[in-house]
Write a protein that holds these residues in place. Structure first.
Motif, PDB file in Angstrom:
ATOM      1  N   TYR A 201      17.106  24.916  -9.557  1.00  0.00           N
ATOM      2  CA  TYR A 201      18.526  24.568  -9.622  1.00  0.00           C
ATOM      3  C   TYR A 201      19.087  24.462  -8.204  1.00  0.00           C
ATOM      4  O   TYR A 201      18.685  25.216  -7.309  1.00  0.00           O
ATOM      5  N   LEU A 202      20.002  23.533  -8.033  1.00  0.00           N
ATOM      6  CA  LEU A 202      20.677  23.348  -6.749  1.00  0.00           C
ATOM      7  C   LEU A 202      22.174  23.530  -6.957  1.00  0.00           C
ATOM      8  O   LEU A 202      22.784  22.848  -7.786  1.00  0.00           O
ATOM      9  N   TYR A 203      22.730  24.467  -6.211  1.00  0.00           N
ATOM     10  CA  TYR A 203      24.174  24.727  -6.271  1.00  0.00           C
ATOM     11  C   TYR A 203      24.824  24.163  -5.015  1.00  0.00           C
ATOM     12  O   TYR A 203      24.353  24.399  -3.896  1.00  0.00           O
TER      13      TYR A 203
ATOM     14  N   GLU B 131      32.554  22.221  -6.857  1.00  0.00           N
ATOM     15  CA  GLU B 131      31.208  22.746  -7.091  1.00  0.00           C
ATOM     16  C   GLU B 131      30.388  21.777  -7.940  1.00  0.00           C
ATOM     17  O   GLU B 131      30.933  21.068  -8.792  1.00  0.00           O
ATOM     18  N   VAL B 132      29.079  21.797  -7.698  1.00  0.00           N
ATOM     19  CA  VAL B 132      28.140  21.030  -8.525  1.00  0.00           C
ATOM     20  C   VAL B 132      26.905  21.897  -8.745  1.00  0.00           C
ATOM     21  O   VAL B 132      26.417  22.542  -7.812  1.00  0.00           O
ATOM     22  N   LEU B 133      26.421  21.919  -9.967  1.00  0.00           N
ATOM     23  CA  LEU B 133      25.159  22.590 -10.281  1.00  0.00           C
ATOM     24  C   LEU B 133      24.225  21.549 -10.875  1.00  0.00           C
ATOM     25  O   LEU B 133      24.566  20.891 -11.860  1.00  0.00           O
TER      26      LEU B 133
ATOM     27  N   ALA C 242      19.210  26.714  -3.335  1.00  0.00           N
ATOM     28  CA  ALA C 242      18.269  26.437  -4.418  1.00  0.00           C
ATOM     29  C   ALA C 242      17.806  27.752  -5.030  1.00  0.00           C
ATOM     30  O   ALA C 242      17.609  28.744  -4.322  1.00  0.00           O
ATOM     31  N   GLY C 243      17.625  27.749  -6.358  1.00  0.00           N
ATOM     32  CA  GLY C 243      17.181  28.960  -7.035  1.00  0.00           C
ATOM     33  C   GLY C 243      16.454  28.649  -8.323  1.00  0.00           C
ATOM     34  O   GLY C 243      16.559  27.543  -8.861  1.00  0.00           O
ATOM     35  N   MET C 244      15.724  29.641  -8.839  1.00  0.00           N
ATOM     36  CA  MET C 244      14.971  29.445 -10.074  1.00  0.00           C
ATOM     37  C   MET C 244      15.899  29.282 -11.273  1.00  0.00           C
ATOM     38  O   MET C 244      15.557  28.624 -12.252  1.00  0.00           O
TER      39      MET C 244
END
Length: 401
Positions: A105-107, A138-140, A171-173
């Motif tokens: 995932y990209l925040y 914001e965008v996810l 970036a995160g899982m």
């Protein structure tokens, strides 16, 4: 814990390579994870270190630059370390990546009130990202890999910099992990534009101190080749028949194609080997370990190598010829950073010995005392062979008790 440590040391001595884990300590949360954990623990699959990885910040950033492509990282970037990486490869993190996959995932967070979200959404969608949520600031989004997320984040930061808008990316899982990483990065460096991410247990970021042109380089594509062949297929055919070999190899081929999106190259039905290319490394790893377990269930052993080229994958598979305890058994060799590691699946005999020592600790302790005393007395009496005999008796007892 003590018995696990002793077993890893003893098995590592006989293998000639360091054993990092026997089975796994991963705690499953769903049926898929539970299936992998049960197989790893049932088969006593070992993670072994063939060539130690040199894990440090400099190497991590060098590898990242190579993976993203130099044309995708502007010259005015600065790499920073927030939390150092683990000094050793963590079997828990490795298994997590295999099971959960490489998608990330990209925040995106927009500072100083810029109205640019729609432009960012277009960039994400043009790069095959999936928008999960968006608001005015914001965008996810979700991408197929961490590197894709980082590369697109740099493009977005560049687009913002040309408009005088600072952008935070992480970036995160999971979506929550990406947001938390962005919060931590804000706490560390303030509203300086940049993207945060993890590598090998560490927390890192690429930050930018000035305006830069949006990178126009194409994604740096990495092949993930898997080479596998059956160990001593002639003996297997003599024992089980050629039809059994064909059935096993066809099962492996179908699984790689249908479940792991692999592209099979040059396989001939009736053959004992094949090579495949996968979209991501985690898919190649999953295909390799699942194939090894499937072969084991059907009385066969296979060697698997994973690499960036066909030759590299084949060379790594050939390493299996040098990695064994009493006789050849299934193994998968792959790279982590600049090191080489392997999943080694012990033979049924070895598993019986491991199970004995792991599950019957009090008896195992007495056996250890017996071997120690026999070796000590034999050495002092000039009969060193007493120790060898004691070890053989202990192994036979462990396998038959």
């Amino acid at each position: 814990m003590v018995m696990d440590y002793l077993l890893r040391k003893i098995l590592g001595f006989f293998l000639g390579y360091r054993v990092l884990s026997i089975g796994t300590r991963y705690m499953p949360t769903n049926s898929t994870e539970r299936e992998y954990v049960e197989m790893l623990n049932y088969t006593r699959t070992m993670l072994i270190e063939i060539e130690r990885a040199h894990i440090n910040t400099s190497n991590i950033f060098d590898n990242l630059t190579r993976e993203l492509g130099t044309e995708n990282i502007p010259g005015n970037r600065k790499f920073i370390e927030i939390k150092p990486a683990d000094e050793e490869v963590d079997e828990y993190a490795l298994l997590s990546n295999i099971i959960m996959g490489s998608d990330r995932y990209l925040y995106i967070e927009i500072f100083n009130g810029g109205r640019i979200v729609d432009e960012f959404v277009d960039i994400i969608e043009n790069e095959n990202g999936k928008i999960i949520e968006k608001s005015s600031s914001e965008v996810l989004a979700r991408f197929l890999s961490k590197n894709d997320a980082i590369r697109v984040a740099i493009k977005i930061i560049g687009a913002g910099s040309r408009r005088g808008i600072n952008v935070r990316a992480a970036a995160g899982m999971t979506g929550a992990a990406a947001i938390e990483r962005a919060i931590n990065l804000n706490r560390e460096i303030g509203e300086v534009p940049g993207v945060g991410f993890t590598k090998l247990g560490g927390e890192f970021a690429i930050i930018f101190t000035g305006e830069f042109e949006t990178p126009t380089g194409a994604p740096s594509y990495r092949d993930n080749y898997l080479f596998t062949d059956m160990i001593d297929s002639t003996a297997f055919i003599e024992r089980y028949g050629r039809d059994s070999l064909v059935e096993i190899m066809n099962d492996i081929k179908a699984y790689m194609e249908n479940d792991c999106k692999g592209k099979i190259e040059g396989y001939r039905e009736g053959g004992d080997d094949l090579i495949a290319n996968f979209p991501t490394k985690d898919m190649a790893l999953r295909a390799g370990i699942d194939s090894a377990w499937h072969a084991m269930d059907n009385g066969a052993n296979i060697r698997v190598g994973i690499g960036r080229t066909r030759r590299e994958a084949g060379e790594r598979a050939q390493l299996a010829d040098k990695i064994m305890l009493w006789n050849p058994t299934s193994i998968m060799v792959f790279d982590v950073a600049d090191g080489l590691y392997g999943y080694f699946i012990p033979s049924p005999f070895t598993r019986s010995v491991i199970d004995f020592f792991m599950n019957r600790k009090s008896v195992a302790f007495l056996v250890f005392i017996f071997v120690f005393v026999a070796t000590f007395l034999g050495w002092n009496m000039g009969h060193w062979e007493f120790g060898i005999v004691a070890i053989l008796l202990a192994v036979i007892y462990g396998a038959t008790a």
